[in-house]
Design a protein around this motif. Structure first.
Motif, PDB file in Angstrom:
ATOM      1  N   HIS A  98       0.845  -1.188   0.000  1.00  0.00           N
ATOM      2  CA  HIS A  98       0.000   0.000   0.000  1.00  0.00           C
ATOM      3  C   HIS A  98       0.883   1.242   0.000  1.00  0.00           C
ATOM      4  O   HIS A  98       2.001   1.236   0.522  1.00  0.00           O
ATOM      5  CB  HIS A  98      -0.876   0.061   1.260  1.00  0.00           C
ATOM      6  N   TYR A  99       0.351   2.322  -0.549  1.00  0.00           N
ATOM      7  CA  TYR A  99       0.943   3.624  -0.273  1.00  0.00           C
ATOM      8  C   TYR A  99       0.754   3.892   1.220  1.00  0.00           C
ATOM      9  O   TYR A  99      -0.365   3.764   1.749  1.00  0.00           O
ATOM     10  CB  TYR A  99       0.274   4.707  -1.111  1.00  0.00           C
ATOM     11  N   ASN A 100       1.833   4.243   1.873  1.00  0.00           N
ATOM     12  CA  ASN A 100       1.817   4.442   3.324  1.00  0.00           C
ATOM     13  C   ASN A 100       1.328   5.856   3.647  1.00  0.00           C
ATOM     14  O   ASN A 100       2.005   6.654   4.294  1.00  0.00           O
ATOM     15  CB  ASN A 100       3.240   4.213   3.859  1.00  0.00           C
ATOM     16  N   VAL A 101       0.112   6.147   3.164  1.00  0.00           N
ATOM     17  CA  VAL A 101      -0.443   7.499   3.216  1.00  0.00           C
ATOM     18  C   VAL A 101      -1.894   7.417   3.671  1.00  0.00           C
ATOM     19  O   VAL A 101      -2.731   6.812   2.992  1.00  0.00           O
ATOM     20  CB  VAL A 101      -0.367   8.180   1.827  1.00  0.00           C
ATOM     21  N   CYS A 102      -2.189   8.025   4.809  1.00  0.00           N
ATOM     22  CA  CYS A 102      -3.553   8.015   5.325  1.00  0.00           C
ATOM     23  C   CYS A 102      -4.484   8.770   4.380  1.00  0.00           C
ATOM     24  O   CYS A 102      -4.139   9.855   3.887  1.00  0.00           O
ATOM     25  CB  CYS A 102      -3.589   8.642   6.718  1.00  0.00           C
ATOM     26  N   ARG A 103      -5.669   8.212   4.144  1.00  0.00           N
ATOM     27  CA  ARG A 103      -6.620   8.824   3.225  1.00  0.00           C
ATOM     28  C   ARG A 103      -7.390   9.985   3.865  1.00  0.00           C
ATOM     29  O   ARG A 103      -8.224  10.608   3.213  1.00  0.00           O
ATOM     30  CB  ARG A 103      -7.607   7.773   2.721  1.00  0.00           C
ATOM     31  N   HIS A 104      -7.093  10.296   5.119  1.00  0.00           N
ATOM     32  CA  HIS A 104      -7.735  11.434   5.769  1.00  0.00           C
ATOM     33  C   HIS A 104      -7.040  12.727   5.363  1.00  0.00           C
ATOM     34  O   HIS A 104      -7.548  13.481   4.548  1.00  0.00           O
ATOM     35  CB  HIS A 104      -7.699  11.227   7.295  1.00  0.00           C
ATOM     36  N   ARG A 105      -5.809  12.937   5.873  1.00  0.00           N
ATOM     37  CA  ARG A 105      -5.092  14.161   5.532  1.00  0.00           C
ATOM     38  C   ARG A 105      -3.649  13.888   5.130  1.00  0.00           C
ATOM     39  O   ARG A 105      -2.825  14.802   5.072  1.00  0.00           O
ATOM     40  CB  ARG A 105      -5.150  15.147   6.701  1.00  0.00           C
ATOM     41  N   GLY A 106      -3.352  12.624   4.823  1.00  0.00           N
ATOM     42  CA  GLY A 106      -2.080  12.334   4.178  1.00  0.00           C
ATOM     43  C   GLY A 106      -0.920  11.981   5.082  1.00  0.00           C
ATOM     44  O   GLY A 106       0.207  11.853   4.605  1.00  0.00           O
ATOM     45  N   SER A 107      -1.143  11.796   6.367  1.00  0.00           N
ATOM     46  CA  SER A 107      -0.040  11.421   7.254  1.00  0.00           C
ATOM     47  C   SER A 107       0.505  10.042   6.900  1.00  0.00           C
ATOM     48  O   SER A 107      -0.203   9.190   6.355  1.00  0.00           O
ATOM     49  CB  SER A 107      -0.525  11.410   8.705  1.00  0.00           C
ATOM     50  N   LEU A 108       1.788   9.814   7.227  1.00  0.00           N
ATOM     51  CA  LEU A 108       2.280   8.447   7.222  1.00  0.00           C
ATOM     52  C   LEU A 108       1.446   7.632   8.198  1.00  0.00           C
ATOM     53  O   LEU A 108       1.104   8.093   9.295  1.00  0.00           O
ATOM     54  CB  LEU A 108       3.750   8.392   7.661  1.00  0.00           C
ATOM     55  N   VAL A 109       1.157   6.399   7.822  1.00  0.00           N
ATOM     56  CA  VAL A 109       0.425   5.499   8.704  1.00  0.00           C
ATOM     57  C   VAL A 109       1.413   4.691   9.545  1.00  0.00           C
ATOM     58  O   VAL A 109       1.304   4.630  10.772  1.00  0.00           O
ATOM     59  CB  VAL A 109      -0.501   4.575   7.902  1.00  0.00           C
ATOM     60  N   TRP A 127      -7.300   7.047  12.227  1.00  0.00           N
ATOM     61  CA  TRP A 127      -8.052   6.260  11.268  1.00  0.00           C
ATOM     62  C   TRP A 127      -7.450   4.849  11.259  1.00  0.00           C
ATOM     63  O   TRP A 127      -6.220   4.686  11.319  1.00  0.00           O
ATOM     64  CB  TRP A 127      -7.975   6.880   9.866  1.00  0.00           C
ATOM     65  N   VAL A 128      -8.311   3.851  11.145  1.00  0.00           N
ATOM     66  CA  VAL A 128      -7.883   2.461  11.302  1.00  0.00           C
ATOM     67  C   VAL A 128      -8.115   1.698   9.994  1.00  0.00           C
ATOM     68  O   VAL A 128      -9.223   1.726   9.438  1.00  0.00           O
ATOM     69  CB  VAL A 128      -8.656   1.770  12.452  1.00  0.00           C
ATOM     70  N   TYR A 129      -7.079   0.989   9.550  1.00  0.00           N
ATOM     71  CA  TYR A 129      -7.139   0.221   8.303  1.00  0.00           C
ATOM     72  C   TYR A 129      -6.833  -1.246   8.583  1.00  0.00           C
ATOM     73  O   TYR A 129      -5.997  -1.576   9.439  1.00  0.00           O
ATOM     74  CB  TYR A 129      -6.110   0.745   7.293  1.00  0.00           C
ATOM     75  N   ASP A 130      -7.488  -2.111   7.835  1.00  0.00           N
ATOM     76  CA  ASP A 130      -7.144  -3.527   7.896  1.00  0.00           C
ATOM     77  C   ASP A 130      -5.850  -3.742   7.103  1.00  0.00           C
ATOM     78  O   ASP A 130      -5.400  -2.871   6.354  1.00  0.00           O
ATOM     79  CB  ASP A 130      -8.266  -4.383   7.310  1.00  0.00           C
ATOM     80  N   ARG A 131      -5.257  -4.921   7.238  1.00  0.00           N
ATOM     81  CA  ARG A 131      -3.982  -5.185   6.578  1.00  0.00           C
ATOM     82  C   ARG A 131      -4.112  -5.215   5.061  1.00  0.00           C
ATOM     83  O   ARG A 131      -3.128  -4.989   4.352  1.00  0.00           O
ATOM     84  CB  ARG A 131      -3.416  -6.509   7.093  1.00  0.00           C
ATOM     85  N   LEU A 152      -6.665   2.406   1.894  1.00  0.00           N
ATOM     86  CA  LEU A 152      -5.307   2.727   1.480  1.00  0.00           C
ATOM     87  C   LEU A 152      -5.145   2.424  -0.004  1.00  0.00           C
ATOM     88  O   LEU A 152      -5.655   1.408  -0.509  1.00  0.00           O
ATOM     89  CB  LEU A 152      -4.290   1.916   2.278  1.00  0.00           C
ATOM     90  N   LYS A 153      -4.433   3.272  -0.720  1.00  0.00           N
ATOM     91  CA  LYS A 153      -4.224   3.037  -2.144  1.00  0.00           C
ATOM     92  C   LYS A 153      -3.221   1.907  -2.322  1.00  0.00           C
ATOM     93  O   LYS A 153      -2.134   1.924  -1.721  1.00  0.00           O
ATOM     94  CB  LYS A 153      -3.747   4.311  -2.828  1.00  0.00           C
ATOM     95  N   PRO A 154      -3.549   0.921  -3.150  1.00  0.00           N
ATOM     96  CA  PRO A 154      -2.680  -0.247  -3.287  1.00  0.00           C
ATOM     97  C   PRO A 154      -1.577  -0.041  -4.310  1.00  0.00           C
ATOM     98  O   PRO A 154      -1.672   0.818  -5.195  1.00  0.00           O
ATOM     99  CB  PRO A 154      -3.638  -1.335  -3.768  1.00  0.00           C
ATOM    100  N   VAL A 155      -0.517  -0.830  -4.179  1.00  0.00           N
ATOM    101  CA  VAL A 155       0.478  -0.974  -5.234  1.00  0.00           C
ATOM    102  C   VAL A 155       0.439  -2.430  -5.684  1.00  0.00           C
ATOM    103  O   VAL A 155       0.030  -3.316  -4.942  1.00  0.00           O
ATOM    104  CB  VAL A 155       1.899  -0.572  -4.770  1.00  0.00           C
TER     105      VAL A 155
END
Length: 422
Positions: A98-109, A127-131, A152-155
């Motif tokens: 995944h891009y290690n970028v929170c979809r809220h305001r862009g912080s590293l997760v 914000w909480v994401y599954d694996r 999270l945006k995938p790669v």
């Protein structure tokens, strides 16, 4: 050369945009066939940004080995081409990127180099994401908020023999041709059943292409790699894979030996239109492993039945090198950082049931490629200093640098809009 111990891969370009198309086309037209590249290709930050857009973000990149994330929730992070990435083992056992970028305001997760997480929680607003990247919870948001639109945006991820490759492109190039060519060579080593026994990371003052050029020829080996030349047949004269004519009797004998063991012996060469290379080539007589004395240093890998399996090598553009003896292998991951900066990570692997102190000594396993790799890093840095000089002009490639010219032709084909073949 002392390896770095701090977090590498901090990308700080000095320019905000790639070179303009027409300017690039004009510069490409000045390249003389059979010569090294014009100076800006090794020094200009705008061209580096073009490298990122047309190559680094378009091709399959070696990220690391799956043994780094053996259990569900294990993850590691990597930054490449200005993009922070997290690689994680899902609850279904799959490897996700995944891009290690929170979809809220862009912080590293994930802010650590590696770790284990039941769920991925952004440290900023939780914000909480599954694996697998699915957004599970958004603290203090309305109950009708559509979480399904903010995962999270995938790669793209592919795994071959435990080796994890990712691609940042929307439509990645075909992975199957590489997998088809490499899998028969990979299979007997059971590389998915190995573990890392040593890691070295280096911050290099060199353009990624200078590092690649160095790795694609052995013209420099005779004067620069005494350890390598002592052990590997053909080293010091030209690239070991292309030394068959000079050492025909040894090659025939070793190929017959490998075939008797059920090992593949063919060479998959680079062309100016392909991005992967696979081969097996011999040790000098009397040696069986890439160690300082050529003697074994660890238990045999996988299903191998004989110490002398030769050297099994793989290379993929733009960032991966792999060399494997019968008892261990090394991976080299190059991360382009800037026009004159790159990071290198070297990892050494032994079978996963081998015990340090009983079956192997990690210092002995890593000694050969520590020496060889650090020699190469110095060559690349010296090369970069000279290329930065006002005295630099593109120089001619010799007969032992055919593979360098192949790489340059591949690189140029990708840089010409509409001509690159991925």
């Amino acid at each position: 050369m002392t390896p770095i111990s701090v977090q590498p891969n901090v990308w700080k370009p000095k320019s905000s945009s790639p070179v303009a198309d027409q300017e690039l086309a004009d510069l490409l037209a000045t390249r003389r066939p059979g010569f090294s590249l014009p100076q800006p290709f090794y020094t200009d930050e705008r061209i580096f940004l073009t490298d990122v857009e047309r190559i680094i973000k378009r091709f399959w990149l070696f990220a690391g080995h799956a043994c780094r994330i053996p259990r569900e929730g294990d993850y590691f992070t990597w930054q490449v081409g200005g993009e922070p990435i997290v690689i994680i083992r899902g609850r279904d056992g799959r490897v996700y990127g995944h891009y290690n970028v929170c979809r809220h305001r862009g912080s590293l997760v994930c802010v650590a180099d590696q770790g284990t997480a039941r769920k991925l929680v952004c440290p900023y607003h939780q914000w909480v994401y599954d694996r697998d990247g699915k957004l599970l919870a958004t603290r203090h948001f309305p109950s009708d908020f559509d979480r399904s639109a903010y995962g999270l945006k995938p790669v793209h991820v592919r795994v071959l023999g435990g080796l994890i490759f990712i691609c940042l492109a929307d439509q990645p190039p075909e992975f199957e041709p590489f997998a088809r060519d490499a899998e028969p060579l990979v299979r007997p080593y059971e590389m998915e059943r190995t573990k890392i026994c040593a890691v070295r990371r280096y911050s290099l003052r060199a353009n990624w292409k200078l590092i690649t050029e160095n790795f694609r020829e052995c013209y420099h080996c005779g004067g620069g790699h005494p350890e390598y030349c002592k052990i590997v047949l053909g080293a010091g004269t030209d690239h070991p894979v292309y030394s068959k004519d000079k050492h025909a009797d040894v090659w025939r004998d070793r190929e017959a030996h490998w075939q008797s063991l059920g090992l593949c012996t063919g060479v998959v060469p680079f062309t100016e239109k392909t991005w992967h290379h696979c081969a097996r080539y011999p040790f000098r007589p009397g040696y069986v492993s890439e160690t300082l004395d050529g003697e074994p240093c660890a238990p045999l890998l996988g299903k191998l039945a004989h110490r002398d399996a030769g050297v099994f090598a793989m290379v993929t553009y733009p960032n991966f090198w792999h060399e494997c003896s019968g008892d261990y292998y090394v991976t080299i991951r190059i991360t382009p950082v800037g026009a004159t900066r790159s990071d290198a990570e070297m990892c050494w692997y032994v079978r996963d049931d081998a015990e340090e102190g009983r079956d192997f000594d990690s210092e002995r396993v890593s000694a050969f490629w520590r020496a060889t790799g650090e020699q190469d890093w110095q060559f690349a840095e010296n090369n970069q200093i000279g290329v930065l000089s006002s005295a630099y002009q593109p120089g001619p490639y010799g007969p032992q640098e055919v593979e360098v010219e192949k790489f340059i032709l591949w690189y140029l084909s990708q840089m010409r809009l509409g001509e690159g073949t991925v």
